[in-house]
Design an enzyme around this catalytic site. Structure first.
Site, PDB file in Angstrom:
ATOM      1  N   CYS A 411       0.833  -1.220   0.000  1.00 51.35           N
ATOM      2  CA  CYS A 411       0.000   0.000   0.000  1.00 51.35           C
ATOM      3  C   CYS A 411       0.857   1.255   0.000  1.00 51.35           C
ATOM      4  O   CYS A 411       0.419   2.303   0.486  1.00 51.35           O
ATOM      5  CB  CYS A 411      -0.950   0.053   1.199  1.00 51.35           C
ATOM      6  N   ASN A 412       2.089   1.146  -0.459  1.00 48.71           N
ATOM      7  CA  ASN A 412       2.969   2.314  -0.501  1.00 48.71           C
ATOM      8  C   ASN A 412       3.533   2.406  -1.930  1.00 48.71           C
ATOM      9  O   ASN A 412       4.707   2.100  -2.165  1.00 48.71           O
ATOM     10  CB  ASN A 412       4.088   2.149   0.540  1.00 48.71           C
TER      11      ASN A 412
END
Ligand SMILES: Cc1ncc(COP(=O)(O)O)c(C=O)c1O
Length: 481
Positions: A411-412
C-alpha cells in the site's frame, strides 16, 4: 516455569546453527541480552506462536496480542454491564467512564498534555487520516504536501484536495536508502506562499523501507507556516513517540499494530487548536449537541465527540487501556532495543548473502544500517544471473515453511515505484491504457519484464533470534553455488 522454558529456548538458540551464530549475535548486539524479559513473555503469553510453529515476520502488517490481554479483557467484559455510552443510565455511565479513562490513558502513553491534545477514537489509522482529509479547509491555492513514502491511506487525501481546487505535491525519496534529503524537503516547504492553508503529511516510519523520517521536520514545517499530519501507524509499535517533545497537529495510529488486540480501534490524536480547524462535512448520531429536522440546523459537539460518528467501539476500548499498560510494563525503549538488535543482524546477513559467482542474493531497499530506521526491511531476491526472483515465488516458498511475510508494494506505491525503478512515463502509459478498473494481473502484464513488487519482513514485540535465523536460512535456499 516460564523461566525454565526461556532458559531452554536460549540454550537451543545458543547451541543451534553453524558457527554458533547466537553467540556471535550477542557479541555484536550485547544489548539484546537485556531484553530477556520478552523471551519469558513469548513463552508465557504468546506460546501459540512456537506451539504452532509460526515464524511471524509481518508486525508492520499487524501486531500480535498477548494471551493474557485477551483473557483479562474477556474477564472485564464478563464482570461488567456496559450500555451504549453518553447517557446517564448506570450501564451507560460505566461505559462512558471507561471511554474517558481510555482517552486519558492514550494521552499518558504518548506523554501528551490534555491541555494541548485530544484523542479522537476511530476505526483505524486510515479513518483517522480520513477525518483530517475530509475536514481540512482546503480551497483554491492551498497545498497538500505528501511524500513518495506515504501509505495509500495518506495518498488518498489528495482526492479531497483535488475536488476543492487545492494542489498536491510530492517530495521524492532517494534510492537506495529511501530517505528524503533535508535540503529537498526545505525547498518544497519554501515553495508555497504563506497565505495558503498548507498541510504536510509524512510517515514517522516508512511501512515500506523502515526509514524513520526525522521528527525535527515537524518544527521545521511549523516554522514555515505548515500544519503537520504525522502518520505514526508503523512507528509507534516499536518506538517512543513523545508528544511532550514533538508537537504534530495530527497523529494517526491503529492500536492493533501496537499490541494486536483489539482490531477495529485507532485514534486521531489532534492538537485541540488543529482539531478546531477541521470542518466536518456532515453530522451524525453522537457528534451533535442539538439537531433539528424542522429548523434544518445542527450544532456540533466540541472536541473529540464532534468527530466520533455513531457509537464507539466501547466494548473494546477497555482493552486498549490494558494494551497500553502492557506495553508500558515491558517498556517501549526495551522493545525498540530488541527489535533493532535483531534488525541489525538481519540486514547485515542479508546484505552479505552472495551466490557462488559473488553476485548478491538480495537487494535491500532502504538503509543498510540501523541508524534512523525501524525493524521493517524491504528487498528483492535475485538469481545468480542477476534476474529478479518474482516476489510471489518468494512468498509461496515462505508460506510452505510457515513463515509469514508480505510481498507487493504494501500500500505504498510511491516508495515501490522509486525502489523498483518504475518511471513516471511507464506508470502513466500503463495506467492510462485501462478503463476505470485494473487488476493486479493486468498491471503486472503492463509492466512486463520489470518487477512490480518487493518482499517485506518486519520485526516486532516478541520477535526472537530464532525467527531471524530461520528466515536467513530460508533466504539461503535461493543461493546458487
Ligand atoms: C504507515 C501506515 N499508515 C497507515 C496505515 C493504515 O493502517 P490501517 O490499515 O490500520 O488503517 C498503515 C497500515 O499498514 C501503515 O503502515
Amino acid at each position: 516455569m516460564g523461566g525454565i522454558i526461556v532458559k531452554d529456548a536460549r540454550r537451543r538458540e545458543r547451541a543451534g546453527g553453524p558457527g554458533n551464530d547466537y553467540a556471535e549475535f550477542l557479541a555484536r548486539y550485547p544489548a539484546y541480552e537485556s531484553t530477556a524479559v520478552v523471551d519469558e513473555l513469548r513463552a508465557k503469553d504468546f506460546s501459540r506462536l512456537d506451539r504452532q510453529g509460526h515464524v511471524y515476520l509481518d508486525y508492520t502488517g499487524g501486531g500480535l496480542y498477548s494471551e493474557s490481554l485477551v483473557r483479562d479483557h474477556a474477564e472485564f467484559l464478563v464482570g461488567h454491564v456496559l450500555g451504549n455510552p453518553h447517557s446517564t443510565n448506570p450501564t451507560s455511565a460505566i461505559a462512558t467512564e471507561r471511554v474517558e479513562s481510555c482517552r486519558h490513558r492514550v494521552l499518558r502513553f504518548f506523554n501528551a498534555s490534555p491541555d494541548e491534545y485530544v484523542p479522537v477514537f476511530t476505526a483505524n489509522a486510515t479513518h483517522a487520516l480520513k477525518l483530517v482529509g475530509e475536514g481540512y479547509p482546503f480551497c483554491g491555492g492551498d497545498v497538500l504536501l505528501l511524500c513518495f513514502d506515504n501509505h495509500n491511506s495518506v495518498n488518498g487525501l489528495r482526492e479531497y484536495d483535488r475536488v476543492r481546487g487545492a494542489v498536491t505535491k510530492y517530495v521524492p525519496v532517494m534510492p537506495p536508502d529511501m530517505r528524503i534529503l533535508d535540503c529537498v524537503l526545505e525547498r518544497y516547504l519554501d515553495e508555497t506562499p504563506k497565505i495558503c492553508n498548507r498541510l504536510f503529511a509524512y510517515p514517522a516510519q516508512s511501512n515500506f523501507s523502515g526509514v524513520q523520517h526525522p521528527l525535527e521536520w515537524i518544527e521545521k514545517a511549523h516554522a514555515k507556516g505548515w500544519d503537520v499530519l504525522l502518520d505514526a501507524a508503523a512507528h509507534v509499535p516499536t518506538n517512543r513517540l513523545d508528544l511532550g517533545r514533538w508537537h504534530p497537529d495530527y497523529v494517526a495510529i491503529s492500536f492493533y499494530k501496537m499490541f494486536g488486540y483489539p482490531t477495529g480501534v485507532g485514534a486521531l490524536i489532534a492538537r485541540r487548536e488543529a482539531l478546531e480547524k477541521l470542518r466536518r462535512p456532515w453530522f451524525a448520531g453522537g457528534t451533535i449537541t442539538v439537531a433539528s429536522v424542522q429548523a434544518d440546523k445542527y450544532f456540533l459537539a466540541q472536541g473529540a465527540q464532534g468527530f466520533e460518528d455513531g457509537t464507539l467501539n466501547y466494548a473494546c476500548l477497555p482493552a486498549v487501556e490494558r494494551g497500553l499498560d502492557f506495553l508500558d510494563s515491558i517498556g517501549i525503549d526495551l522493545i525498540h532495543t530488541r527489535v533493532m538488535s535483531l534488525a541489525g543482524w538481519l540486514i547485515e546477513h542479508m546484505a552479505a548473502l552472495t551466490h557462488g559467482n559473488g553476485r548478491p542474493v538480495v537487494r535491500i531497499y532502504g538503509p543498510a544500517d540501523t541508524s534512523m530506521r525501524g525493524g521493517t526491511v524491504a528487498f528483492n531476491v535475485y538469481d545468480a544471473s542477476g534476474a529478479t526472483v518474482d516476489h510471489l515465488t518468494v512468498e509461496k516458498r515462505a508460506n510452505m515453511m510457515n513463515i509469514s511475510i508480505r510481498t507487493g508494494c504494501f500500500c505504498n506505491p510511491g516508495a515501490g515505484e522509486l525502489a523498483l525503478g518504475l518511471s513516471k512515463g511507464e506508470m502513466i502509459q500503463c495506467l492510462d491504457r485501462s478503463g476505470s478498473r485494473m487488476s493486479v494481473v493486468e498491471f503486472r502484464q503492463c509492466i512486463d519484464g520489470k518487477s512490480t513488487g518487493a518482499v517485506r519482513v518486519s520485526l516486532g514485540l516478541v520477535s526472537n533470534f530464532e525467527d531471524v535465523r530461520t528466515f536467513l536460512r530460508f533466504l539461503g535456499q535461493f543461493r546458487e553455488a
